[in-house]
Design an enzyme around this catalytic site. Structure first.
Site, PDB file in Angstrom:
ATOM      1  N   GLU A  74      81.461 -24.844 107.194  1.00 15.71           N
ATOM      2  CA  GLU A  74      82.650 -24.287 106.534  1.00 15.71           C
ATOM      3  C   GLU A  74      83.380 -23.372 107.503  1.00 15.71           C
ATOM      4  O   GLU A  74      84.266 -22.622 107.118  1.00 15.71           O
ATOM      5  CB  GLU A  74      82.275 -23.568 105.237  1.00 15.71           C
ATOM      6  CG  GLU A  74      81.244 -22.472 105.381  1.00 15.71           C
ATOM      7  CD  GLU A  74      80.907 -21.832 104.057  1.00 15.71           C
ATOM      8  OE1 GLU A  74      81.817 -21.278 103.423  1.00 15.71           O
ATOM      9  OE2 GLU A  74      79.728 -21.890 103.651  1.00 15.71           O
ATOM     10  N   CYS A 106      78.668 -23.729 101.432  1.00 11.76           N
ATOM     11  CA  CYS A 106      77.307 -23.773 101.996  1.00 11.76           C
ATOM     12  C   CYS A 106      76.561 -25.057 101.648  1.00 11.76           C
ATOM     13  O   CYS A 106      75.445 -25.278 102.116  1.00 11.76           O
ATOM     14  CB  CYS A 106      76.506 -22.555 101.538  1.00 11.76           C
ATOM     15  SG  CYS A 106      77.313 -21.006 101.933  1.00 11.76           S
ATOM     16  N   HIS A 240      68.899 -21.518  98.842  1.00 13.36           N
ATOM     17  CA  HIS A 240      70.004 -21.066  99.692  1.00 13.36           C
ATOM     18  C   HIS A 240      69.928 -19.540  99.709  1.00 13.36           C
ATOM     19  O   HIS A 240      69.790 -18.908  98.652  1.00 13.36           O
ATOM     20  CB  HIS A 240      71.342 -21.546  99.111  1.00 13.36           C
ATOM     21  CG  HIS A 240      72.514 -20.873  99.755  1.00 13.36           C
ATOM     22  ND1 HIS A 240      72.748 -20.939 101.105  1.00 13.36           N
ATOM     23  CD2 HIS A 240      73.483 -20.064  99.253  1.00 13.36           C
ATOM     24  CE1 HIS A 240      73.822 -20.228 101.401  1.00 13.36           C
ATOM     25  NE2 HIS A 240      74.294 -19.689 100.293  1.00 13.36           N
TER      26      HIS A 240
HETATM   27  N1  CAA Z   1      67.699   1.610  97.337  1.00 12.88           N
HETATM   28  C1  CAA Z   1      67.210   0.417  96.861  1.00 12.88           C
HETATM   29  N2  CAA Z   1      67.994  -0.520  96.258  1.00 12.88           N
HETATM   30  C2  CAA Z   1      69.308  -0.240  96.134  1.00 12.88           C
HETATM   31  C3  CAA Z   1      69.867   0.983  96.600  1.00 12.88           C
HETATM   32  C4  CAA Z   1      69.002   1.924  97.214  1.00 12.88           C
HETATM   33  N3  CAA Z   1      69.457   3.084  97.668  1.00 12.88           N
HETATM   34  N4  CAA Z   1      71.183   0.958  96.305  1.00 12.88           N
HETATM   35  C5  CAA Z   1      71.452  -0.222  95.699  1.00 12.88           C
HETATM   36  N5  CAA Z   1      70.309  -0.943  95.585  1.00 12.88           N
HETATM   37  C6  CAA Z   1      70.152  -2.280  95.015  1.00 12.88           C
HETATM   38  C7  CAA Z   1      70.917  -2.486  93.718  1.00 12.88           C
HETATM   39  O1  CAA Z   1      70.204  -2.014  92.615  1.00 12.88           O
HETATM   40  C8  CAA Z   1      71.088  -3.992  93.738  1.00 12.88           C
HETATM   41  O2  CAA Z   1      69.880  -4.597  93.333  1.00 12.88           O
HETATM   42  P1  CAA Z   1      69.925  -5.721  92.157  1.00 12.88           P
HETATM   43  O3  CAA Z   1      70.852  -6.801  92.634  1.00 12.88           O
HETATM   44  O4  CAA Z   1      68.512  -6.160  92.050  1.00 12.88           O
HETATM   45  O5  CAA Z   1      70.462  -5.049  90.948  1.00 12.88           O
HETATM   46  C9  CAA Z   1      71.244  -4.316  95.211  1.00 12.88           C
HETATM   47  O6  CAA Z   1      70.747  -3.195  95.930  1.00 12.88           O
HETATM   48  C10 CAA Z   1      72.696  -4.541  95.654  1.00 12.88           C
HETATM   49  O7  CAA Z   1      73.434  -3.417  95.215  1.00 12.88           O
HETATM   50  P2  CAA Z   1      74.909  -3.606  94.638  1.00 12.88           P
HETATM   51  O8  CAA Z   1      74.912  -4.688  93.595  1.00 12.88           O
HETATM   52  O9  CAA Z   1      75.436  -2.271  94.259  1.00 12.88           O
HETATM   53  O10 CAA Z   1      75.618  -4.126  95.973  1.00 12.88           O
HETATM   54  P3  CAA Z   1      77.117  -4.396  96.238  1.00 12.88           P
HETATM   55  O11 CAA Z   1      77.909  -4.446  94.991  1.00 12.88           O
HETATM   56  O12 CAA Z   1      77.578  -3.457  97.286  1.00 12.88           O
HETATM   57  O13 CAA Z   1      77.088  -5.864  96.918  1.00 12.88           O
HETATM   58  C11 CAA Z   1      76.887  -8.228  96.785  1.00 12.88           C
HETATM   59  C12 CAA Z   1      76.186  -6.885  96.606  1.00 12.88           C
HETATM   60  C13 CAA Z   1      77.906  -8.434  95.686  1.00 12.88           C
HETATM   61  C14 CAA Z   1      75.863  -9.336  96.745  1.00 12.88           C
HETATM   62  C15 CAA Z   1      77.614  -8.247  98.169  1.00 12.88           C
HETATM   63  O14 CAA Z   1      76.689  -8.087  99.224  1.00 12.88           O
HETATM   64  C16 CAA Z   1      78.437  -9.481  98.428  1.00 12.88           C
HETATM   65  O15 CAA Z   1      79.560  -9.608  97.978  1.00 12.88           O
HETATM   66  N6  CAA Z   1      77.888 -10.451  99.219  1.00 12.88           N
HETATM   67  C17 CAA Z   1      78.594 -11.669  99.576  1.00 12.88           C
HETATM   68  C18 CAA Z   1      78.589 -12.695  98.457  1.00 12.88           C
HETATM   69  C19 CAA Z   1      77.266 -13.373  98.265  1.00 12.88           C
HETATM   70  O16 CAA Z   1      76.422 -13.404  99.148  1.00 12.88           O
HETATM   71  N7  CAA Z   1      77.085 -13.996  97.094  1.00 12.88           N
HETATM   72  C20 CAA Z   1      75.864 -14.701  96.791  1.00 12.88           C
HETATM   73  C21 CAA Z   1      76.092 -15.857  95.837  1.00 12.88           C
HETATM   74  S1  CAA Z   1      77.359 -16.944  96.482  1.00 12.88           S
HETATM   75  C22 CAA Z   1      76.549 -17.847  97.691  1.00 12.88           C
HETATM   76  O17 CAA Z   1      75.362 -17.894  97.735  1.00 12.88           O
HETATM   77  C23 CAA Z   1      77.375 -18.558  98.720  1.00 12.88           C
HETATM   78  C24 CAA Z   1      77.351 -17.812  99.999  1.00 12.88           C
HETATM   79  O18 CAA Z   1      76.526 -18.091 100.869  1.00 12.88           O
HETATM   80  C25 CAA Z   1      78.298 -16.739 100.206  1.00 12.88           C
END
Ligand code: CAA
Length: 406
Positions: A74, A106, A240
């Site tokens: 991609e 992906c 994945h």
């Molecule tokens: N200590 C321990 N854990 C902590 C923490 C701390 N201090 N602070 C936060 N966490 C934990 C949270 O509790 C959360 O855990 P859970 O998911 O188990 O609840 C985790 O860390 C992540 O925290 P947030 O949800 O607050 O994180 P965020 O909102 O900043 O971002 C995300 C998370 C949305 C996945 C972001 O990284 C993102 O947008 N990633 C890209 C998109 C992605 O990868 N999507 C996956 C599905 S799509 C796909 O698979 C296709 C692809 O390849 C992209």
């Protein structure tokens, strides 16, 4: 299999400190330790060519035995000329073969894999093999939630009639697709647009549909019995892996499907402990390499498989593993295969530990400098490492590559 990754990586502890985030959020929260950073000389083509060269060497396959080269990506480098045609040239592959790219986020590599598997299973390959390569560079905006989930790399697989590493269960798979805007990259954009939390939900919804489809077919083919949960009849499950915690969420989802389908009234507290134990035994062993490289989009599932076999090859010989491929947008597929008889020998040739050990750690300043560089016009000024290829720039609208002399 062959794996190629950039020569540099960033420790996510360094990223967390620089961004003022608790490092535990990245390590425990996302399950990520390091991410591969591609410099301008390392693009989708150079990584794909290196992985392809490694896979052909590991399989000791004469290029003249190939009838198909498919690259799933991609992060293509041209609207028309596919990555595979550059790879075809760099690897000096024969003229008498099909060469093309496949794209669906992906899932693109899995589309290529199934095209090759079904080409062989149909008899059309007439004894020839296919080279399928997944190659990508995952980029999100600086200081965005997606930033710690970047990565880059390529995984190449030789698909042949008598598989050495994994015999795929042909015809036994479940697919699930729906039109969603969870993650996408509009034409001309260098970084992805993503609705992060929604994308996680889309992945889990797709997984439930695909997994149930696989179960139905696996049951009809007599691969599953009813005495235990279907997922527990798989020795391991590779997912994945956009970030390692996603694989944990995925395995909880798969067990939830099993329990719901069995109409079991599950005890929530007890199931939490069982799911955690199942994750540790069935999924975690596949995540070591992923946690050190990051998301490599099309190759992520296959990097998890390579990491799993690298660790557990001898133990898994003859056993069935599950595989889940997810492409945002979205489409997905759950399938399975049995670990092959020559897996130990092939894993030795894969040398995943050697590939990881050859990297250099960079600091946050160098990471930001690389991310700000203007590619593709500039190209890279690094000469290729032994056995690899380097993008050197664009001349007269034509991308140029150098190959190492050894
Ligand atoms: N200590 C321990 N854990 C902590 C923490 C701390 N201090 N602070 C936060 N966490 C934990 C949270 O509790 C959360 O855990 P859970 O998911 O188990 O609840 C985790 O860390 C992540 O925290 P947030 O949800 O607050 O994180 P965020 O909102 O900043 O971002 C995300 C998370 C949305 C996945 C972001 O990284 C993102 O947008 N990633 C890209 C998109 C992605 O990868 N999507 C996956 C599905 S799509 C796909 O698979 C296709 C692809 O390849 C992209």
């Amino acid at each position: 299999m062959g794996v190629a990754i950039p020569r540099r990586y960033l420790d996510l502890g360094d990223l967390a400190i620089a961004r003022g985030v608790d490092p535990l959020k990245f390590t425990l929260g996302l399950g990520a330790r390091e991410m591969a950073i591609a410099d301008p000389s390392e693009d989708t083509v150079s990584l794909a060519a290196e992985a392809g060269r490694r896979a052909l060497a590991a399989a000791r396959l004469e290029p003249s035995k190939l009838g198909m080269l498919v690259v799933g990506t991609e992060t293509g480098v041209d609207h028309s000329k596919p990555v595979s045609s550059y790879v075809h040239g760099l690897l000096e592959l024969p003229r008498a073969m099909r060469v093309y790219d496949t794209q669906h986020a992906c899932y693109g590599g899995t589309a290529g894999l199934w095209a090759a598997v079904e080409w062989i299973a149909s008899g059309a390959a007439a004894g020839r093999a296919a080279l399928v390569i997944c190659s990508d560079i995952a980029r999100y905006g600086l200081a965005t939630a997606g930033e710690p989930t970047q990565g880059a790399g390529a995984v190449a697989m030789v698909i042949a009639e008598n598989p050495a590493m994994l015999a795929i269960d042909v015809g036994i798979s479940g697919a699930s697709s729906t039109h969603v805007h969870d993650f996408w990259r509009p034409l001309g954009h260098r970084v992805a647009e993503v609705d992060g939390h929604y994308s996680v939900q889309c992945y889990l919804d797709a997984l439930a549909g695909a997994y149930r489809g696989w179960k139905e077919r696996a049951r009809a083919a007599g691969l599953l019995h009813t005495a235990t949960l279907a997922s527990e009849q798989l020795a391991r499950v590779c997912y994945h892996v956009p970030f390692c915690k996603m694989a944990k969420k995925a395995h909880v989802q798969v067990r939830r499907c099993d329990l719901d389908d069995a109409r079991t009234l599950w005890d929530v507290a007890g199931e939490e402990a069982s799911a955690a134990a199942a994750f540790r035994g069935q999924v975690e062993p596949s995540l070591v390499a992923c946690s050190r490289i990051g998301n490599i989009y099309t190759g992520s599932l296959y990097l998890a498989l390579a990491g799993l076999l690298d660790r557990d090859a001898a133990r898994l010989r003859g056993q069935r593993v599950g595989l889940f491929s997810y492409g945002s947008g979205c489409t997905s597929e759950f399938f399975s295969g049995s670990v092959g008889p020559r897996v130990v020998e092939r894993v030795r040739a894969l040398d995943l530990a050697g590939v990881l050990a050859a990297r250099e750690r960079i600091d946050f300043g160098e990471y930001e400098r690389i991310m700000a560089l203007n590619v593709p016009a500039g190209g890279g000024n690094q000469s290729p490492r032994p056995g690899s290829f380097a993008f050197t720039g664009v001349e007269d609208h034509r991308r140029q590559y150098a190959r190492s002399s050894s």
